[in-house]
Design a protein around this motif. Structure first.
Motif, PDB file in Angstrom:
ATOM      1  N   MET A   1      -5.596 -13.909 -44.999  1.00  9.35           N
ATOM      2  CA  MET A   1      -5.243 -15.314 -44.799  1.00  9.35           C
ATOM      3  C   MET A   1      -3.958 -15.624 -45.563  1.00  9.35           C
ATOM      4  O   MET A   1      -3.760 -15.183 -46.684  1.00  9.35           O
ATOM      5  CB  MET A   1      -6.391 -16.201 -45.292  1.00  9.35           C
ATOM      6  CG  MET A   1      -6.140 -17.660 -45.092  1.00  9.35           C
ATOM      7  SD  MET A   1      -7.625 -18.598 -45.494  1.00  9.35           S
ATOM      8  CE  MET A   1      -7.012 -20.209 -45.185  1.00  9.35           C
ATOM      9  N   ALA A   2      -3.096 -16.395 -44.959  1.00  3.06           N
ATOM     10  CA  ALA A   2      -1.799 -16.739 -45.563  1.00  3.06           C
ATOM     11  C   ALA A   2      -1.986 -17.695 -46.737  1.00  3.06           C
ATOM     12  O   ALA A   2      -2.928 -18.480 -46.768  1.00  3.06           O
ATOM     13  CB  ALA A   2      -0.899 -17.377 -44.512  1.00  3.06           C
ATOM     14  N   LYS A   3      -1.075 -17.596 -47.689  1.00  4.33           N
ATOM     15  CA  LYS A   3      -1.106 -18.493 -48.837  1.00  4.33           C
ATOM     16  C   LYS A   3      -0.823 -19.920 -48.377  1.00  4.33           C
ATOM     17  O   LYS A   3       0.027 -20.153 -47.526  1.00  4.33           O
ATOM     18  CB  LYS A   3      -0.046 -18.056 -49.842  1.00  4.33           C
ATOM     19  CG  LYS A   3       0.004 -18.953 -51.053  1.00  4.33           C
ATOM     20  CD  LYS A   3       1.040 -18.517 -52.045  1.00  4.33           C
ATOM     21  CE  LYS A   3       1.054 -19.520 -53.186  1.00  4.33           C
ATOM     22  NZ  LYS A   3       2.105 -19.324 -54.116  1.00  4.33           N
ATOM     23  N   GLU A   4      -1.537 -20.853 -48.949  1.00  9.18           N
ATOM     24  CA  GLU A   4      -1.346 -22.268 -48.629  1.00  9.18           C
ATOM     25  C   GLU A   4      -0.386 -22.872 -49.651  1.00  9.18           C
ATOM     26  O   GLU A   4      -0.578 -22.723 -50.851  1.00  9.18           O
ATOM     27  CB  GLU A   4      -2.710 -22.966 -48.703  1.00  9.18           C
ATOM     28  CG  GLU A   4      -2.754 -24.292 -48.036  1.00  9.18           C
ATOM     29  CD  GLU A   4      -4.180 -24.837 -48.000  1.00  9.18           C
ATOM     30  OE1 GLU A   4      -4.651 -25.314 -49.046  1.00  9.18           O
ATOM     31  OE2 GLU A   4      -4.791 -24.757 -46.935  1.00  9.18           O
ATOM     32  N   TYR A   5       0.649 -23.548 -49.176  1.00  5.27           N
ATOM     33  CA  TYR A   5       1.642 -24.159 -50.049  1.00  5.27           C
ATOM     34  C   TYR A   5       1.378 -25.657 -50.134  1.00  5.27           C
ATOM     35  O   TYR A   5       1.330 -26.337 -49.112  1.00  5.27           O
ATOM     36  CB  TYR A   5       3.058 -23.914 -49.518  1.00  5.27           C
ATOM     37  CG  TYR A   5       3.414 -22.450 -49.489  1.00  5.27           C
ATOM     38  CD1 TYR A   5       3.954 -21.833 -50.608  1.00  5.27           C
ATOM     39  CD2 TYR A   5       3.197 -21.683 -48.354  1.00  5.27           C
ATOM     40  CE1 TYR A   5       4.277 -20.484 -50.591  1.00  5.27           C
ATOM     41  CE2 TYR A   5       3.511 -20.330 -48.334  1.00  5.27           C
ATOM     42  CZ  TYR A   5       4.053 -19.743 -49.451  1.00  5.27           C
ATOM     43  OH  TYR A   5       4.366 -18.409 -49.432  1.00  5.27           O
ATOM     44  N   LYS A   6       1.218 -26.162 -51.330  1.00  4.70           N
ATOM     45  CA  LYS A   6       0.966 -27.582 -51.536  1.00  4.70           C
ATOM     46  C   LYS A   6       2.287 -28.275 -51.811  1.00  4.70           C
ATOM     47  O   LYS A   6       2.995 -27.926 -52.754  1.00  4.70           O
ATOM     48  CB  LYS A   6      -0.020 -27.781 -52.681  1.00  4.70           C
ATOM     49  CG  LYS A   6      -1.374 -27.174 -52.349  1.00  4.70           C
ATOM     50  CD  LYS A   6      -2.336 -27.236 -53.496  1.00  4.70           C
ATOM     51  CE  LYS A   6      -3.630 -26.562 -53.085  1.00  4.70           C
ATOM     52  NZ  LYS A   6      -4.488 -26.298 -54.213  1.00  4.70           N
TER      53      LYS A   6
END
Length: 158
Positions: A1-6
């Motif tokens: 799963m791709a990293k989530e950027y906040k």
């Protein structure tokens, strides 16, 4: 799963604007540099051509980086609920117990972190230690320089 950027809404807009600029204005400038460098003749000994190609590589790398972020971002929402606990987007005033000094920080996503200006990532050791704390809580941070101790004095909506 791709990293989530906040991202904050402001940072999201800045990245979208930068991507448009890079894909329109900057890409054309670099293409023109390559075209001009090619006109100088032998490409094997043409430093201008090498420099332009390096610039093109950097440009495409930055475009890919921004596109990855924009494909996997979550906007930090401002909630109207009580702000009694530290969360992403909070502005926190803490007391450094070692030096007895007050410091102000804002907890932000990793793409917006700027520790020298008081913007700390929620992924940093200090950011992780602050999340969920309320006014009056003690915060202990394991840092390379040793254990740092703080007390949360105030929490504000950013």
């Amino acid at each position: 799963m791709a990293k989530e950027y906040k991202l904050s809404p402001e940072r999201l807009k800045a990245l979208q604007d930068e991507l448009v600029y890079l894909k329109t204005v900057r890409e054309k400038e670099v293409a023109d540099q390559i075209k001009e460098a090619r006109s100088f003749g032998d490409l094997s000994e043409n430093s201008e051509y090498d420099e332009a190609k390096n610039e093109q590589g950097k440009l495409y790398s930055r475009i890919a980086e921004i596109e990855t972020i924009l494909a996997n971002y979550v906007v930090i929402e401002e909630h109207e609920t009580a702000h009694d606990a530290v969360r992403l987007g909070s502005r926190i005033t803490v007391l450094d117990k070692e030096f007895n000094e007050q410091e102000v920080y804002q907890v932000v996503g990793s793409q917006e972190a700027d520790p020298m200006n008081g913007r700390i990532s929620e992924e940093s050791p200090f950011g992780k230690a602050l999340l969920g704390k309320v006014v009056g809580d003690d915060v202990v941070v394991e840092a390379p320089a040793g254990v740092l101790r703080y007390q949360v004095l105030d929490i504000q909506k950013a």
